[in-house]
Design a protein around this motif. Structure first.
Motif, PDB file in Angstrom:
ATOM      1  N   LEU A 157       0.934  -0.910  -0.587  1.00  9.79           N
ATOM      2  CA  LEU A 157       0.216   0.053   0.193  1.00  9.79           C
ATOM      3  C   LEU A 157       0.366   1.116  -0.076  1.00  9.79           C
ATOM      4  CD1 LEU A 157      -3.273   0.772  -0.006  1.00  9.79           C
ATOM      5  CD2 LEU A 157      -2.933   1.064   2.527  1.00  9.79           C
ATOM      6  N   ARG A 158       0.859   2.776  -1.324  1.00 11.84           N
ATOM      7  CA  ARG A 158       2.061   3.255  -1.205  1.00 11.84           C
ATOM      8  C   ARG A 158       0.368   3.810  -1.041  1.00 11.84           C
ATOM      9  NH1 ARG A 158       6.548   1.728  -5.034  1.00 11.84           N
ATOM     10  NH2 ARG A 158       7.170   0.569  -3.674  1.00 11.84           N
ATOM     11  N   VAL A 159       0.067   5.065   0.176  1.00 11.40           N
ATOM     12  CA  VAL A 159      -0.279   6.435   0.452  1.00 11.40           C
ATOM     13  C   VAL A 159      -0.402   6.855   1.512  1.00 11.40           C
ATOM     14  CG1 VAL A 159      -2.795   5.232  -0.595  1.00 11.40           C
ATOM     15  CG2 VAL A 159      -1.671   4.721   1.963  1.00 11.40           C
TER      16      VAL A 159
ATOM     17  N   ASN B 164       4.313   7.507  -1.430  1.00 14.35           N
ATOM     18  CA  ASN B 164       2.590   8.036  -1.618  1.00 14.35           C
ATOM     19  C   ASN B 164       2.297   8.013  -2.591  1.00 14.35           C
ATOM     20  OD1 ASN B 164      -0.050   9.513  -1.439  1.00 14.35           O
ATOM     21  ND2 ASN B 164       1.058  10.283   0.468  1.00 14.35           N
ATOM     22  N   ASP B 165       1.047   7.876  -3.277  1.00 13.89           N
ATOM     23  CA  ASP B 165       0.786   7.824  -4.995  1.00 13.89           C
ATOM     24  C   ASP B 165      -0.210   8.351  -4.944  1.00 13.89           C
ATOM     25  OD1 ASP B 165       3.171   6.821  -6.103  1.00 13.89           O
ATOM     26  OD2 ASP B 165       2.495   4.293  -6.099  1.00 13.89           O
ATOM     27  N   LEU B 166      -1.271   8.059  -3.678  1.00 16.41           N
ATOM     28  CA  LEU B 166      -2.628   8.432  -3.703  1.00 16.41           C
ATOM     29  C   LEU B 166      -3.080   9.286  -4.594  1.00 16.41           C
ATOM     30  CD1 LEU B 166      -4.935   7.956  -2.122  1.00 16.41           C
ATOM     31  CD2 LEU B 166      -5.012   9.847  -0.675  1.00 16.41           C
TER      32      LEU B 166
ATOM     33  N   TYR C 267      -1.705   2.953 -14.396  1.00 19.11           N
ATOM     34  CA  TYR C 267      -0.858   2.823 -13.445  1.00 19.11           C
ATOM     35  C   TYR C 267      -0.644   2.731 -12.125  1.00 19.11           C
ATOM     36  CZ  TYR C 267       2.514   5.639 -15.372  1.00 19.11           C
ATOM     37  OH  TYR C 267       3.242   6.962 -15.471  1.00 19.11           O
ATOM     38  N   HIS C 268      -0.935   3.823 -11.248  1.00 14.68           N
ATOM     39  CA  HIS C 268      -0.735   3.543  -9.906  1.00 14.68           C
ATOM     40  C   HIS C 268      -1.791   3.435  -8.887  1.00 14.68           C
ATOM     41  CE1 HIS C 268       3.284   5.846 -11.119  1.00 14.68           C
ATOM     42  NE2 HIS C 268       3.787   5.588  -9.901  1.00 14.68           N
ATOM     43  N   HIS C 269      -0.933   2.018  -8.373  1.00 14.52           N
ATOM     44  CA  HIS C 269      -2.429   1.704  -7.337  1.00 14.52           C
ATOM     45  C   HIS C 269      -2.048   2.218  -6.467  1.00 14.52           C
ATOM     46  CE1 HIS C 269      -4.896  -0.175 -10.973  1.00 14.52           C
ATOM     47  NE2 HIS C 269      -2.886  -0.748 -10.913  1.00 14.52           N
TER      48      HIS C 269
HETATM   49 MG    MG Z   1       5.938   4.834  -6.822  1.00 13.06          MG
END
Ligand code: MG
Ligand code: ATP
Length: 871
Positions: free
Chosen positions: A68-70, A75-77, A85-87
């Motif tokens: 999870l990247r938030v 942090n891709d939110l 392509y970013h989740h």
């Molecule tokens: Mg990245």
């Protein structure tokens, strides 16, 4: 076309064939690591192996990891749903070497898998190599470069700087140079015009990074410096959803079978159609398809939405999804929870924890959605008020209030503002936001210095299951500072101190450094390191240390831990097997147990639960603790917790094999008889679908009982030791109610008398009927009652009634609507401006009726005179 399931399997099969052990994904919610809230890369669960804190049980491993990247470093939110392509939550396929193979093999295998197994055309692939960084004294990656030159055309190799080609997990921790693989998915005509290498790492939606091979060589320290690690490791991560998109020949991750199931379901529910475009409705479809995964899998791993920390991150993601369907798909009821069965089914064999808790997760999500939809509507009304208040600008403070109080993300506020031809002060909003962040950061930040290690022997072993005192050595320490207070964290080579985990609090006790005694105020775990917290550092840190746990406290804690197991089993026995642990706290004073269950536990159920536990206590079952392979334990019926990471060899705690078998690392009593008696002291709700019980056993039960008996004794004494206490109390209550009724009717009769007297005292002042008097009443309410009563007997009146009630002044003003209109009088204002200062108090009300109370009753005549003079 390969399905996503086949693609995942091919990856794992490939690395299994290269001697890798296939391991399960770690939970997405991180425990025991203060630097990380959520797993943000496959390597997180192996951090200790890289740092040398722990020896890996295998040298090669591969898996698919829920990430999870938030929050934090990655942090891709804001990109999610807008790009393709970013989740938030994604699967990272990875292979690892722990001090085994290095760059050459890693690069070779990645190439073999992509080009020979998956058969991606070589001319669509580009690789990047670290060019070095003089400022950090980092050399260029010559080994990786040489290897790639053997495999790919030179014009497909791109040199990258530290930003793209030096991977770090966070501000500190293992890191190293990396080599990425990018795929150019553009049509041939476009590829002929602009070479793919020019678009690598340029955020082009069709030229994307799919795989990163990281060569872990350093540890980034707190002061920013890099320290070479004792061994070198391989850590790779491939975005599964991106890989599937490439192999299924799609333009977007959302067009693959990873997402089409939930998108189709959303179409059915909303009656709208997904159009693959960048308009807001289509972004909404993508946002929902993405966010539902993050929400579902984190809740399944035990993280409930809440107001702080990791729970708040989940809540924000959920609200972001709600506002997208509310605003752009015109859907005004809970939607996300309806998608949960589709998602759970899809991942049934990969991440079964969602399917296993489907009812629970759906219920939690539905209630969150309902709650936010309610505030969303209130927020929209608030927004209307702000806009009705005119202005051309919604200021930062208002936007922040909408965000903070009504949960409105800024872009929602901006959208609505724009529809109404208003602007939002974005900078002002961000400033408010920063200030709030500052406030919370200041409160929680823990400043941690680097470890000071000085013993060869670096491993730290827990020996406290059977020993409470051992002779050992200090192997490292560091200084920490939180909320302005300094403390030390000490690591021992062997320790009897239990570190807080599984809900059980950390041990306290004493470390004796050749006579110098240091108190251990808490024991914590960081990853697998056991950390003793003390307020000072011993003078002599190199000698023998005698570590001694506070045995009495440990025993009472063990009592509550064993009681927790008995309770858990009883809950499942009485309420049903849907009961799953959602939180637990075990200390010497009591136990607290949170569990999934949808209704209040009834009196009758409570009685049965307690009885079941107490029966097990009386039967005095031995608590049998054994280590065994995880599979064996699960087959034996052991209860494992969701969101918990277990090693292959697990510790199994059994209390009556037919009753309770749990995987557990905690400390326990030898036999259940030590618990004495078990008593539930409270039952309540904590969150949607989650109940909480608090209970006591052992010595704590004794204290609880004494306290209860004491209370009972004092009640008895107060009632003069009656034979039947309950009857006496009931009789007293009934009598009290009766007296109240009588008093009320007497008061009402008295009020009628007072009213009649007041009606005799009216005078005409400037054409207005004025009554002003000090009356004798028992409470402030009576003044109001009199005002109401007088109203029906008067026209064009102003009434001021004052009373001294037990030394405290009370005032009521009542003004006829006709007088309010004709003379512009306002009772509320008069109370605030004229009355309150005179009686040293405050109050308020409407234009036609207002009241006040205060401290100084000496000025009541002045109050009446003051109002009269205004007429
Ligand atoms: Mg990245
Ligand atoms: P990007 O530059 O595209 O954001 P990254 O450099 O942040 O990628 P890494 O940290 O190297 O990516 O992670 C390894 C792999 O995980 C990436 O190559 C990519 O395939 C995948 N990945 C990274 N972030 C995401 C995300 N937010 N959603 C889906 N996949 C991701």
């Amino acid at each position: 076309m390969l399905t996503s399931a086949e693609i995942r399997k091919a990856f794992l099969d490939f690395f299994a064939s290269k001697g890798h052990v296939i391991v399960p994904s770690a939970p997405i919610v991180v425990k025991n690591d203060p630097t990380l809230m959520f797993t943000n890369a496959g390597m997180n669960q192996f951090k200790d192996y890289f740092l040398g804190n722990k020896k890996a049980p295998y040298t090669r491993a591969a898996d698919t990891q829920k990430c999870l990247r938030v929050s934090g470093k990655h942090n891709d939110l804001e990109e999610v749903g807008v790009d393709t392509y970013h989740h938030t939550m994604f699967e990272m396929l990875g292979n690892w070497s722990f001090g085994d193979y290095f760059k050459k093999e890693a690069i070779e295998w990645s190439w073999e898998l992509l080009t020979e197994v998956y058969k991606i055309p070589k001319d669509r692939l580009y690789v990047t190599v670290f060019e070095g960084d003089p400022a950090e004294n980092l050399p260029a990656s010559t080994v990786a470069l040489a290897k790639w030159k053997q495999l790919v055309a030179e014009d497909h190799i791109v040199y990258g700087n530290k930003k793209d080609n030096f991977w770090e997990m966070g501000d500190t921790g293992p890191c190293g140079p990396c080599s990425e693989i990018h795929v150019d998915c553009r049509p041939d005509t476009e590829r002929a015009q602009v070479p793919g290498r020019d678009l690598v790492n340029k955020d082009h939606p069709q030229v994307i990074e799919i795989w990163n091979n990281v060569f872990i060589q350093y540890n980034r320290k707190k002061d920013g410096s890099l320290e070479p690690l004792p061994s070198t490791h391989v850590d790779t991560g491939m975005g599964f959803e991106r890989l599937v998109r490439v192999l299924q020949g799609k333009q977007s991750n959302y067009d693959t079978d990873v997402f089409t199931g939930t998108i189709t379901a959303t179409e059915k529910i909303t009656g709208k159609t997904y159009g693959f475009s960048d308009n807001r409705a289509d972004i909404a479809f993508r946002v929902i398809a993405d966010h539902i995964r993050a929400i579902g899998f984190t809740i399944a791993d035990g993280q409930l939405p809440s107001n702080t920390g990791a729970g708040y991150v989940i809540r924000r993601i959920l609200r972001r999804a709600v506002r997208y369907y509310y605003s752009y798909l015109d859907y005004k009821q809970p939607l996300l929870f309806q998608l949960m069965p589709v998602l759970a089914k899809q991942f049934e064999t990969v991440f079964p924890e969602l399917q296993q808790q489907l009812d629970f997760v759906s219920k939690v999500v539905k209630e969150e959605e309902e709650a936010f939809l309610r505030t969303l509507e209130k927020g929209l009304k608030k927004m209307d008020d702000i806009m009705a208040g005119s202005a051309t600008l919604i200021d930062g403070a208002a936007a922040f209030e909408l965000y903070d109080t009504y949960g409105f993300p800024l872009d929602l506020t901006m959208l609505i503002a724009r529809e109404n031809k208003l602007e939002v002060d974005e900078a002002g909003f961000r400033k408010e936001m920063e200030q709030q962040k500052e406030r919370s950061r200041a409160a929680t930040v823990v400043d941690t210095e680097d470890w000071v290690g000085f013993q060869e022997d670096q491993s730290s072993v827990f020996v406290g299951y059977d020993q409470l005192e051992v002779e050992t050595k200090l192997i490292r320490y560091r200084k920490v500072k939180a909320k302005g207070k300094e403390a030390y964290q000490l690591v021992l080579s062997a320790t009897p101190f239990y570190a807080e985990s599984g809900g059980q609090v950390g041990d306290t006790g004493v470390l004796s450094f050749e006579g110098e005694e240091i108190m251990v105020v808490d024991t914590k775990k960081e990853n697998d390191l056991i950390i003793h917290v003390s307020e000072k550092l011993p003078v002599n840190i190199t000698g023998i240390v005698t570590a001694r746990v506070d045995a009495a406290k440990r025993q009472e804690t063990a009592v509550h831990h064993s009681a927790t197991h008995l309770l858990h089993a009883a809950l499942r026995g009485v309420l049903g097997t849907h009961v799953a642990q959602k939180g637990s706290l075990v200390n010497a004073r009591q136990l607290r147990f949170d569990f999934s269950h949808f209704a209040k536990v009834s009196e009758e159920e409570l009685v049965r639960i307690e009885a079941m536990v107490n029966e097990k206590i009386r039967e005095n079952w031995p608590v049998v603790i054994r280590e065994m392979p995880k599979e064996e334990a699960i087959t034996a019926g052991a209860m494992a917790l969701f969101g918990e990471k277990y090693a292959d060899l697990v510790r199994v705690v059994t209390i009556d094999p037919k009753y309770s078998i749990e995987l557990c690392g905690g400390t326990h009593v030898k036999a259940t008889g030590e618990l004495g008696y078990f008593k539930i002291v409270s039952e309540s709700a904590v969150a949607a679908g989650v109940r909480r019980m608090e209970a006591v056993a052992g010595g704590a039960f004794g204290s609880w009982l004494t306290d209860q008996v004491d209370q009972l004794e004092s009640v008895k004494t107060a009632f003069k030791n009656p034979k039947e206490l309950t009857k006496s109390v009931e009789a007293a209550l009934a009598e009290n109610a009766q007296l109240k009724k009588q008093l009320e009717s007497l008061e009402n009769r008295a009020l009628v008398g007072i009213r009649n007297e007041l009606l005799q005292k009216d005078e005409i002042v400037n054409g207005i009927t004025f009554i002003g008097d000090i009356v004798e009443v028992g409470n402030a309410d009576a003044l109001k009652k009199l005002c109401f009563d007088l109203k029906n007997n008067l026209n064009d009146y102003v009434v001021v009634l004052a009373a001294n009630i037990g030394g405290k002044p009370s005032v009521a003003i009542s003004i006829a609507d006709t007088v309010v209109a004709a003379r512009g009088l306002d009772a509320g204002k008069l109370i605030k401006e004229k009355v309150a200062p005179l009686i040293k108090g405050g109050g308020g009300g409407q234009k036609n009726l207002a009241t006040a109370g205060g401290q100084d009753a000496s000025n009541l005549p002045a109050v009446i005179a003051a109002i009269r003079s205004l007429l």
